[in-house]
Every structure is written in structure tokens, then in C-alpha cells.
Design a protein around this motif. Sequence first.
Motif, PDB file in Angstrom:
ATOM      1  N   LYS A 166      -3.592   5.268   0.523  1.00  9.11           N
ATOM      2  CA  LYS A 166      -3.332   6.704  -0.430  1.00  9.11           C
ATOM      3  C   LYS A 166      -3.150   7.526  -1.240  1.00  9.11           C
ATOM      4  N   ASP A 167      -2.528   6.164  -2.523  1.00  6.65           N
ATOM      5  CA  ASP A 167      -1.894   6.466  -3.725  1.00  6.65           C
ATOM      6  C   ASP A 167      -2.759   6.750  -4.704  1.00  6.65           C
ATOM      7  N   PHE A 168      -3.891   6.137  -4.104  1.00  6.58           N
ATOM      8  CA  PHE A 168      -4.860   5.839  -5.536  1.00  6.58           C
ATOM      9  C   PHE A 168      -6.238   6.680  -5.318  1.00  6.58           C
ATOM     10  N   ASP A 169      -6.053   7.507  -4.603  1.00  6.32           N
ATOM     11  CA  ASP A 169      -7.075   8.277  -3.573  1.00  6.32           C
ATOM     12  C   ASP A 169      -7.224   9.413  -5.348  1.00  6.32           C
ATOM     13  N   PHE A 227      -6.196  -0.808 -22.396  1.00  6.64           N
ATOM     14  CA  PHE A 227      -4.429  -0.681 -21.733  1.00  6.64           C
ATOM     15  C   PHE A 227      -3.655   0.362 -21.954  1.00  6.64           C
ATOM     16  N   LYS A 228      -3.942   0.878 -23.279  1.00  6.06           N
ATOM     17  CA  LYS A 228      -3.509   2.318 -23.351  1.00  6.06           C
ATOM     18  C   LYS A 228      -2.664   2.824 -22.379  1.00  6.06           C
ATOM     19  N   GLU A 229      -3.630   3.322 -21.491  1.00  3.31           N
ATOM     20  CA  GLU A 229      -3.277   4.631 -20.900  1.00  3.31           C
ATOM     21  C   GLU A 229      -2.718   3.616 -19.532  1.00  3.31           C
ATOM     22  N   HIS A 230      -1.404   3.916 -18.301  1.00  9.83           N
ATOM     23  CA  HIS A 230      -0.047   3.880 -17.650  1.00  9.83           C
ATOM     24  C   HIS A 230      -0.697   4.535 -16.839  1.00  9.83           C
ATOM     25  N   LEU A 231      -0.834   4.419 -15.330  1.00 12.10           N
ATOM     26  CA  LEU A 231      -1.138   4.899 -14.088  1.00 12.10           C
ATOM     27  C   LEU A 231      -0.091   5.578 -14.003  1.00 12.10           C
ATOM     28  N   PHE A 232       1.112   5.073 -13.864  1.00 10.27           N
ATOM     29  CA  PHE A 232       2.207   5.539 -13.207  1.00 10.27           C
ATOM     30  C   PHE A 232       2.775   6.504 -14.408  1.00 10.27           C
ATOM     31  N   GLU A 233       2.623   7.108 -15.233  1.00  7.95           N
ATOM     32  CA  GLU A 233       2.712   8.150 -16.669  1.00  7.95           C
ATOM     33  C   GLU A 233       1.648   8.839 -15.748  1.00  7.95           C
ATOM     34  N   ILE A 293       8.003  -0.968 -15.786  1.00  4.63           N
ATOM     35  CA  ILE A 293       6.929  -0.628 -15.321  1.00  4.63           C
ATOM     36  C   ILE A 293       5.684  -0.008 -16.747  1.00  4.63           C
ATOM     37  N   ARG A 294       5.758  -1.461 -17.225  1.00  2.00           N
ATOM     38  CA  ARG A 294       5.425  -0.764 -18.800  1.00  2.00           C
ATOM     39  C   ARG A 294       4.065  -0.528 -18.850  1.00  2.00           C
ATOM     40  N   SER A 295       3.249  -0.929 -18.040  1.00  2.00           N
ATOM     41  CA  SER A 295       1.895  -1.017 -18.488  1.00  2.00           C
ATOM     42  C   SER A 295       1.676  -1.098 -16.707  1.00  2.00           C
ATOM     43  N   SER A 296       0.580  -0.180 -16.902  1.00  2.00           N
ATOM     44  CA  SER A 296      -0.222  -1.199 -15.350  1.00  2.00           C
ATOM     45  C   SER A 296      -1.764   0.253 -15.368  1.00  2.00           C
ATOM     46  N   VAL A 302      -5.185  -3.043  -8.678  1.00  2.86           N
ATOM     47  CA  VAL A 302      -4.417  -2.888  -9.630  1.00  2.86           C
ATOM     48  C   VAL A 302      -3.190  -3.391 -10.346  1.00  2.86           C
ATOM     49  N   SER A 303      -3.234  -3.662 -11.350  1.00  6.15           N
ATOM     50  CA  SER A 303      -2.426  -4.768 -12.017  1.00  6.15           C
ATOM     51  C   SER A 303      -1.013  -3.350 -12.954  1.00  6.15           C
ATOM     52  N   PHE A 304      -0.179  -4.446 -13.110  1.00  6.72           N
ATOM     53  CA  PHE A 304       0.924  -4.110 -14.050  1.00  6.72           C
ATOM     54  C   PHE A 304       1.846  -4.846 -14.213  1.00  6.72           C
TER      55      PHE A 304
END
Lengths: 187, 192
Positions: free
Chosen positions: A23-26, A51-57, A88-91, A179-181
Motif C-alpha cells: 500500500k505504501d507504493f500506491d 538515480f537522483k530522486e530518492h523515494l524515501f524523501e 538509506i541513501r538512495s532508492s 524497488v531498490s535501495f
Amino acid sequence: MSNIENIFGTPLYYNVLDEEVQKDFDEPLENVTWEMNPQWGQTHYLSDPTFKEHLFEMYPLDNFRKEIDKNLKLFCKSLNFNWRPYTIRSSWMAMFKKGNWGHCHHHGTSDISGVYYLKKSRDDGDIYFESPCIQAQTSLCFFGGNMVVPAKQGGLILFPGWFKHGINMNNSDKDRISVSFDITFNR
Amino acid sequence: MTSIAELFGTPLYRSKVNNYDEIQKEFSYVVKDIPFEKNPYYGQDNYLSHGDFNRNIIKECMLLKFEEELKSHVELFCDNLNFKSRSYSIRNSWIAKFEKGNYAHIHDHGSSDISGVYYYKKCDNDGNIFFQSPVPQSESSMCFWNPHFELSVEQGELLLFPGYLKHGIHVNETEETRISFSFDISFIRVVD
């Protein structure tokens, strides 16, 4: 009595995560603009090919964050690695349509990298890992090839950032989304 | 369900020899007549038969019992590796002697397919063999750091390992002399 022991194996962690993570990824899936990295050819689609965007941010991803934390602790315990704070430095997300694949690569200086299978079915391309021992790769009698690691939707794999891997071709008509991180422990 | 797998481990074969008494007897004739010398380039680490690795003691001294025994172990190892066994040659073999304070620096056996060591004379604390990870990335890793694997072996044991696997021997801290036979095996390559 003979005995054969395998020493210096590379640890790989697998677990199936709580269903709430899906659900987090809706929202991220609604907003994503898939693009290919033009320098890679027609391999697969990325949520951000730079790879500059960071999903967690960009999104809360609270359930996912909690699950990563829980599983990372378990993995570190098995490694006898003393727990310490991490970032988590990238995702990013990756989508594989029919015929897409992922070239063999590593995650640079990341301490532990991971992949979560948001959408995964049979024949849509399994991840494989390449032997990290160059000498074994060129050995006549010691195996140094690739090992395929089948995973299912909802599964999480954690591995050393230096461990080379790729994704086999999606031979199905269904899209595969992962989803990779990358994780870095505080120095 | 959580699972942790160890991928791409390096196989290490270990066994007691079956024909222990005969093999020890065979080696005993060789050891007493061999001139041991230190390699001047290595410092004061250990003594080698004829001072180098260029001889083939197993062939020169016709150590037939050992050769026969070795064949069965190589076949077992190859079966386990899913490597279809083929003809091989023992391309060199030598004896290493470790007096008190002696050790062996970390080294590999170059292009040897399978290397091995037989422990002719061995007791506790006279220097364990240790292997170094063949994955340099893990040596510089914070959480996957696993640089050495030490093995305590007994007299009469045989080890087989990839020739590329780096290893060394800890200091002999006893008054006893430690003697081992090392060898390199190359499988026959098929040339069309």
C-alpha cells in the motif's frame, strides 16, 4: 572420512514482507514517469534514470521503512555485525516489460543493498548473482558462474553492495516492478 | 520466512588418508635424505626441500602409495564439485619443514587447478594453516568482513583446495618439527 566445507561464501538475505508494504507504493506508482536510461539501451524502465530522486524523501513509505529496519537488524545479527545507525541513501523503482532485462552491475560503495518485489510473477525475470571470485570465474574445476535467486511478489533480498547481479529477461506479458535501495552505515 | 544463504563459497576438502601407515613409511624414507634449505628471498620463515618449489618429490621419489591415495581423494573432490574428473599431472611437489618460530607467509599456488597438503608430522600449536578470502571486496567491507579462515588439522590429514586460494601458516610455537608435503595438480587441457 572426508569432509568438504565451503568457506568465504557471500551472505544473501531473503524474507517476505508484511502485505501492508504494498500500500505504501500506491502513490509512488500513480505519480511515476517511467523512463529508460538512454545510455543503457533498451534494458528496462526506471522511476528516475539519473538515480537522483530518492523515494524515501518523496513519500512516507512508513511500512516499508519499518520492514527494512527489522530485516536489516536480523541480517546484521547473522553477520555478527554490531548494529549501528544507518542511512538509506538512495532508492528507486524499476519496471521490466516483456523483453526487458537488467545488465550485470553492483551498487558501488553501498554497505548493504536491497530489492523489494512490488510486482512479480513467474517468467518475468529472476535476479542472478555473479561469482565475486574472479579466480573461480576462470577456473576449470571450481564454479564461478552465476546463481539465479527466485523470489516472489512481496519478497525482499538484502546483499552486499559490491555483489554483482543482473536480471534475466522478462518473458511474460506482465510488467515486473521492483524497488531498490542502498544502505550506508554511519562511520 | 527468513532465509540466509551463503553463495559462492570456496570448497575445501579435508580427509584422513586411508592407508596411513604405508604412506607415513613411504614419506619417512624421503624426509631423512632430503636436504632442507631456506629460500633466501623469504627471510627466516621455513625450510623447503632443496630450497625451492621446482622439484617434484612425489615423482622423483616414486611415492606410489601416496599417489594412489591422492587419486581417490581428487576424484571424490571433483565429484563433489560436479567437475567431470579427467587425467591430471602432479606438476610439482615439495616438503616444508617448520622449526620453532618458523611460519609461512601468505601465498597462492598460481595456475595450479587443485593444490594440496599432506601433514606428515603435526602436533598442536605447531602452526595452523589459514586461508584468506578470495573476495577482496569483503576484505574492505564494514559488515561483510571475513578475511581469514583458520583450520586445525592433524597428522595424517590431507587438504585439497583451489590453487588460487591464498593461505599461510601460523608460527610454530612448539619445540617439535612440523613437516608437510605440498603439491600442485593440473588437469589435462584438451587441445583440438
